[in-house]
Each structure stands twice: as C-alpha cells, then as structure tokens.
Design a protein around this motif. Structure first.
Motif, PDB file in Angstrom:
ATOM      1  N   ASP A 148       7.573  -2.186 -14.589  1.00  0.00           N
ATOM      2  CA  ASP A 148       8.035  -2.334 -15.973  1.00  0.00           C
ATOM      3  C   ASP A 148       9.380  -3.043 -15.989  1.00  0.00           C
ATOM      4  OD1 ASP A 148       9.892  -0.444 -15.160  1.00  0.00           O
ATOM      5  OD2 ASP A 148       9.007   1.203 -16.305  1.00  0.00           O
ATOM      6  N   SER A 149      10.073  -2.991 -17.104  1.00  0.00           N
ATOM      7  CA  SER A 149      11.313  -3.754 -17.258  1.00  0.00           C
ATOM      8  C   SER A 149      12.388  -3.350 -16.259  1.00  0.00           C
ATOM      9  CB  SER A 149      11.851  -3.579 -18.685  1.00  0.00           C
ATOM     10  OG  SER A 149      10.913  -4.030 -19.629  1.00  0.00           O
ATOM     11  N   THR A 150      12.327  -2.121 -15.772  1.00  0.00           N
ATOM     12  CA  THR A 150      13.344  -1.659 -14.829  1.00  0.00           C
ATOM     13  C   THR A 150      13.113  -2.190 -13.420  1.00  0.00           C
ATOM     14  OG1 THR A 150      12.116   0.372 -14.305  1.00  0.00           O
ATOM     15  CG2 THR A 150      13.653   0.450 -16.173  1.00  0.00           C
ATOM     16  N   ASP A 151      11.873  -2.579 -13.108  1.00  0.00           N
ATOM     17  CA  ASP A 151      11.565  -3.061 -11.762  1.00  0.00           C
ATOM     18  C   ASP A 151      10.288  -3.895 -11.800  1.00  0.00           C
ATOM     19  OD1 ASP A 151      11.651  -3.462  -9.014  1.00  0.00           O
ATOM     20  OD2 ASP A 151      10.601  -1.578  -8.570  1.00  0.00           O
ATOM     21  N   MET A 152      10.370  -5.085 -12.363  1.00  0.00           N
ATOM     22  CA  MET A 152       9.205  -5.961 -12.475  1.00  0.00           C
ATOM     23  C   MET A 152       9.007  -6.719 -11.169  1.00  0.00           C
ATOM     24  SD  MET A 152       6.813  -6.737 -14.659  1.00  0.00           S
ATOM     25  CE  MET A 152       7.482  -6.466 -16.315  1.00  0.00           C
ATOM     26  N   GLN A 153       7.790  -6.644 -10.633  1.00  0.00           N
ATOM     27  CA  GLN A 153       7.457  -7.322  -9.392  1.00  0.00           C
ATOM     28  C   GLN A 153       6.387  -8.379  -9.659  1.00  0.00           C
ATOM     29  OE1 GLN A 153       8.969  -6.471  -6.338  1.00  0.00           O
ATOM     30  NE2 GLN A 153      10.283  -5.196  -7.624  1.00  0.00           N
ATOM     31  N   PHE A 154       6.369  -9.421  -8.817  1.00  0.00           N
ATOM     32  CA  PHE A 154       5.420 -10.512  -9.000  1.00  0.00           C
ATOM     33  C   PHE A 154       4.640 -10.755  -7.714  1.00  0.00           C
ATOM     34  CE2 PHE A 154       8.900 -11.235 -11.952  1.00  0.00           C
ATOM     35  CZ  PHE A 154       8.220 -11.424 -13.139  1.00  0.00           C
ATOM     36  N   GLY A 155       3.387 -11.170  -7.875  1.00  0.00           N
ATOM     37  CA  GLY A 155       2.551 -11.438  -6.716  1.00  0.00           C
ATOM     38  C   GLY A 155       1.442 -12.412  -7.059  1.00  0.00           C
ATOM     39  N   THR A 156       0.384 -12.384  -6.257  1.00  0.00           N
ATOM     40  CA  THR A 156      -0.728 -13.317  -6.423  1.00  0.00           C
ATOM     41  C   THR A 156      -2.046 -12.583  -6.221  1.00  0.00           C
ATOM     42  OG1 THR A 156       0.622 -15.133  -5.557  1.00  0.00           O
ATOM     43  CG2 THR A 156      -1.765 -15.468  -5.608  1.00  0.00           C
ATOM     44  N   ALA A 157      -3.015 -12.903  -7.072  1.00  0.00           N
ATOM     45  CA  ALA A 157      -4.389 -12.435  -6.887  1.00  0.00           C
ATOM     46  C   ALA A 157      -5.219 -13.614  -6.392  1.00  0.00           C
ATOM     47  CB  ALA A 157      -4.966 -11.885  -8.186  1.00  0.00           C
ATOM     48  N   TYR A 158      -5.912 -13.427  -5.270  1.00  0.00           N
ATOM     49  CA  TYR A 158      -6.725 -14.477  -4.666  1.00  0.00           C
ATOM     50  C   TYR A 158      -8.197 -14.217  -5.006  1.00  0.00           C
ATOM     51  CZ  TYR A 158      -2.513 -15.349  -1.914  1.00  0.00           C
ATOM     52  OH  TYR A 158      -1.231 -15.620  -1.518  1.00  0.00           O
TER      53      TYR A 158
END
Length: 209
Positions: free
Chosen positions: A157-167
């Motif tokens: 959420d806004s306190t700890d937003m993480q990003f990644g990838t779906a293959y």
C-alpha cells in the motif's frame, strides 16, 4: 440597509475525520475496516474495476460508465486521503493500447491481431487485442499473438509500495470454445509476489526515478 452576502468559510481538512467517514460508508455496506486497511481496500477495488473494464469491454450493454465513474471516484478519494494514485479508465485504456502497440512492434511487418485473455495471475480475466506474426513462433504452435509477455505489477500500500513483473506465456492453440488465446503464468520465470496487482500506471523505474 442591505449587506453583501458573505462566502461560507471552508471547513479545515481533518484527515482523521475523512478516514472515519470512509470507514462509516463501508460499515453501512456491511464491510468493517480498521483505519489502516482503508488504503489496501481502495487499491483492491480499483484493481477489480480496472480488470473488469478490460474484461467486459466488448459485451453488449457493457456498463462502461459505471466502471469509469468508480475508477475516477477512487482516484479522487485516494488523492484527498494522501494515498498513492490509482488509474482512471483513461489510464487503463491507455495501458491496454500501449501493450497492444508493443506487441505489434515485436511481431514485425507481417502480422495479424487476435483476442487474448489472461487465464491466471494478477491480470486474470483481462481481455485485450494483441498482435502476433503470421508465421508460427514455436514448434507445434499455431500462428497467434506474441508468445510471451512481461507486464508490470505492484503490491503493498502507500506505506510500502513494491513493483515487479508478471511473466506470461500463451497457449499453443486458441481455446476451442471461445477462439481466444489464453495466457498463463510462465513456469520458466518466478511467479508474481503474493498479493500482486496489475500496475496500470508508470512505475518509479519507468519514470526514470
């Protein structure tokens, strides 16, 4: 003696009061939330609305206005509450067009378009147009849309937003009942993180930050 009308004085913004009002609204619908879960609840609702927008876009009587207004309302409310942004319907449609255009570039000049659907993963249920070469791309595979896709995801959420990838990797043949090409998670790559959602907005990495 007449006096000029006075403008009403705006009430001071009370963040905690706003959160209480949001909790009360959810409570009226039977959903009881702790304050620290409002952010994640709104993110989940925006995710469902965005994927539904892309899932139902070709259905007769598709309630485009409903999904559009819902996404706009959530984005506005999150801005007021100081949360991270979520997409509007325009953002979602632009994302789909960008993925489509990228598949066209990857398919070369001799290409054709197809209807694709995501059968699992964070993008499950999403339907969209994708391009692919007219020639088969793998042994035993019929000509169809691009064999693989890498799509941005987010979680937290806004306190700890993480990003990644779906293959994703598509099936060798279209679904015999629907004629659509199905994409499943590519078993040759790591699976998305638990709780991952489609990232319809640009990630910080893509923004160059």
């Amino acid at each position: 003696m007449s006096t000029a009308p006075t403008m009403p004085t705006p009430r001071a913004f009370d963040h905690e009061r706003m959160l209480d009002l949001v909790r009360s609204s959810y409570a009226r619908s039977g959903t009881h939330l702790d304050t620290d879960l409002i952010d994640l609840q709104l993110l989940g609702t925006a995710d469902k609305a965005a994927c539904s927008l892309l899932r139902d876009q070709w259905i007769d009587g598709f309630p485009v206005a409903g999904y559009t207004e819902l996404l706009t309302t959530i984005a506005s409310l999150r801005a007021l509450l100081g949360f991270t942004p979520t997409p509007t319907a325009v953002d979602v449609s632009t994302w789909a067009l960008n993925v489509r255009d990228a598949s066209a570039v990857a398919s070369g000049d001799d290409r054709d378009f197809h209807i694709a659907v995501f059968a699992e993963g964070p993008h499950r249920g999403v339907q969209m147009v994708l391009w692919g070469p007219r020639a088969p791309q793998a042994p035993g595979a019929l000509p169809g849309p691009v064999l693989s896709l890498e799509l941005a995801t987010e979680w937290g959420d806004s306190t700890d937003m993480q990003f990644g990838t779906a293959y994703y990797r598509r099936a060798k043949r279209p679904n015999p009942f629907t004629g659509q090409w199905e994409y499943q998670l590519d078993r040759d790559h790591p699976f998305p993180a638990a709780g991952a959602r489609p990232c319809f907005l640009r990630t910080p990495h893509e923004d160059g930050t």
